[in-house]
Design a protein around this motif. Structure first.
Motif, short mmCIF file in Angstrom:
data_model
loop_
_atom_site.label_atom_id
_atom_site.label_comp_id
_atom_site.label_asym_id
_atom_site.label_seq_id
_atom_site.Cartn_x
_atom_site.Cartn_y
_atom_site.Cartn_z
N ASN A 39 -30.56 33.16 -22.05
CA ASN A 39 -29.43 33.33 -21.11
C ASN A 39 -29.48 34.67 -20.37
OD1 ASN A 39 -27.29 32.22 -19.75
ND2 ASN A 39 -25.76 32.85 -21.25
N ASP A 40 -30.67 35.23 -20.19
CA ASP A 40 -30.85 36.43 -19.39
C ASP A 40 -31.16 36.01 -17.96
OD1 ASP A 40 -30.52 38.14 -21.52
OD2 ASP A 40 -32.66 38.34 -21.92
N THR A 41 -30.88 36.89 -17.02
CA THR A 41 -31.23 36.68 -15.62
C THR A 41 -32.54 37.39 -15.34
OG1 THR A 41 -28.91 36.57 -15.01
CG2 THR A 41 -30.46 37.03 -13.25
N VAL A 42 -33.41 36.75 -14.57
CA VAL A 42 -34.68 37.36 -14.17
C VAL A 42 -34.58 37.67 -12.69
CG1 VAL A 42 -37.16 37.03 -13.96
CG2 VAL A 42 -35.94 36.07 -15.92
N THR A 43 -34.67 38.95 -12.33
CA THR A 43 -34.56 39.37 -10.94
C THR A 43 -35.86 40.00 -10.50
OG1 THR A 43 -32.20 39.78 -11.23
CG2 THR A 43 -33.25 40.80 -9.32
N LEU A 44 -36.43 39.45 -9.46
CA LEU A 44 -37.63 39.99 -8.83
C LEU A 44 -37.20 40.50 -7.46
CD1 LEU A 44 -40.02 37.06 -9.77
CD2 LEU A 44 -39.77 39.23 -10.96
N VAL A 45 -37.01 41.81 -7.35
CA VAL A 45 -36.44 42.41 -6.15
C VAL A 45 -37.23 41.98 -4.92
CG1 VAL A 45 -35.89 44.58 -5.00
CG2 VAL A 45 -35.54 44.36 -7.45
N GLY A 46 -36.51 41.51 -3.91
CA GLY A 46 -37.12 41.05 -2.68
C GLY A 46 -37.48 39.58 -2.71
N PHE A 47 -37.80 39.06 -3.89
CA PHE A 47 -38.16 37.64 -4.01
C PHE A 47 -36.96 36.79 -4.35
CE2 PHE A 47 -39.79 33.95 -6.38
CZ PHE A 47 -40.60 33.40 -5.41
N GLY A 48 -36.25 37.13 -5.44
CA GLY A 48 -35.07 36.36 -5.81
C GLY A 48 -34.73 36.49 -7.28
N SER A 49 -33.72 35.73 -7.69
CA SER A 49 -33.23 35.78 -9.06
C SER A 49 -33.17 34.38 -9.66
CB SER A 49 -31.82 36.38 -9.11
OG SER A 49 -31.83 37.69 -8.62
N PHE A 50 -33.56 34.30 -10.92
CA PHE A 50 -33.45 33.07 -11.70
C PHE A 50 -32.34 33.29 -12.72
CE2 PHE A 50 -37.86 33.33 -10.37
CZ PHE A 50 -38.14 32.05 -9.94
N ALA A 51 -31.47 32.31 -12.89
CA ALA A 51 -30.39 32.43 -13.86
C ALA A 51 -30.10 31.06 -14.47
CB ALA A 51 -29.13 32.98 -13.21
N GLN A 52 -29.65 31.07 -15.71
CA GLN A 52 -29.25 29.84 -16.37
C GLN A 52 -27.81 29.54 -15.97
OE1 GLN A 52 -28.06 28.82 -20.74
NE2 GLN A 52 -30.25 29.20 -20.72
N ARG A 53 -27.55 28.29 -15.63
CA ARG A 53 -26.19 27.88 -15.26
C ARG A 53 -25.79 26.68 -16.11
NH1 ARG A 53 -26.22 28.83 -9.19
NH2 ARG A 53 -26.14 31.10 -9.15
N HIS A 54 -24.49 26.64 -16.44
CA HIS A 54 -23.96 25.52 -17.21
C HIS A 54 -23.38 24.50 -16.24
CE1 HIS A 54 -22.28 23.34 -20.55
NE2 HIS A 54 -21.14 23.28 -19.89
N ARG A 55 -23.73 23.27 -16.44
CA ARG A 55 -23.21 22.18 -15.62
C ARG A 55 -22.32 21.34 -16.53
NH1 ARG A 55 -27.64 18.59 -12.76
NH2 ARG A 55 -28.26 20.64 -12.03
N GLY A 56 -21.04 21.27 -16.23
CA GLY A 56 -20.09 20.56 -17.06
C GLY A 56 -20.27 19.05 -17.01
N ALA A 57 -19.66 18.38 -17.97
CA ALA A 57 -19.70 16.92 -18.00
C ALA A 57 -18.97 16.39 -16.77
CB ALA A 57 -19.04 16.41 -19.27
N VAL A 77 -31.39 25.64 -14.47
CA VAL A 77 -31.84 26.91 -13.91
C VAL A 77 -31.52 26.94 -12.43
CG1 VAL A 77 -33.85 28.37 -13.46
CG2 VAL A 77 -33.70 27.11 -15.60
N ALA A 78 -30.97 28.05 -11.98
CA ALA A 78 -30.66 28.23 -10.57
C ALA A 78 -31.52 29.36 -10.02
CB ALA A 78 -29.18 28.58 -10.40
N PHE A 79 -31.92 29.24 -8.77
CA PHE A 79 -32.70 30.27 -8.09
C PHE A 79 -31.95 30.70 -6.85
CE2 PHE A 79 -35.79 31.52 -4.82
CZ PHE A 79 -36.36 32.61 -5.46
N LYS A 80 -31.78 32.01 -6.70
CA LYS A 80 -31.15 32.57 -5.51
C LYS A 80 -32.19 33.44 -4.82
CE LYS A 80 -27.33 35.34 -3.86
NZ LYS A 80 -26.23 36.23 -4.21
N PRO A 81 -32.63 33.04 -3.62
CA PRO A 81 -33.66 33.81 -2.94
C PRO A 81 -33.18 35.20 -2.53
CG PRO A 81 -32.85 32.07 -1.52
CD PRO A 81 -32.19 31.89 -2.86
N GLY A 82 -34.09 36.17 -2.55
CA GLY A 82 -33.79 37.53 -2.14
C GLY A 82 -33.87 37.68 -0.63
N LYS A 83 -33.46 38.82 -0.13
CA LYS A 83 -33.39 39.07 1.30
C LYS A 83 -34.76 38.95 1.97
CE LYS A 83 -31.97 42.55 4.64
NZ LYS A 83 -31.53 43.92 4.86
#
Length: 91
Positions: A39-57, A77-83
């Motif tokens: 449940n840690d976030t992985v951030t690669l500056v400039g590229f983006g961030s990977f994070a675990q997200r909970h999806r409810g029933a 897993v969610a990915f948010k692209p960097g600038k």
């Protein structure tokens, strides 16, 4: 681009063998996977961030029969692209 193509590109740009590049890429992917499973976030500056997200029933629909059914809660897993990635893609 598939994994073998990525390994070949890494090997070419870094002047290492494809075998070494493959080991490096596998190590990176294992570390990202381990961090997300903890449940840690992985951030690669400039590229983006990977994070675990909970999806409810939720309630869904069987597309063949139209019958309502319950979809269980899950983690994804969610990915948010960097600038820099956004700018590179939008050109």
């Amino acid at each position: 681009m598939r994994k073998p193509e990525l390994v070949a590109a890494i090997a070419e740009k870094t002047d290492i063998s494809k075998e070494q590049a493959g080991r490096v890429l596998n190590a990176i992917l294992q570390e990202v996977t381990a961090a997300l499973s903890n449940n840690d976030t992985v951030t690669l500056v400039g590229f983006g961030s990977f994070a675990q997200r909970h999806r409810g029933a939720r309630t869904g629909k069987n597309p063949q029969t139209g019958e309502a059914l319950t979809i269980k809660a899950s983690n994804t897993v969610a990915f948010k692209p960097g600038k820099q990635l956004k700018e590179a893609v939008s050109l």
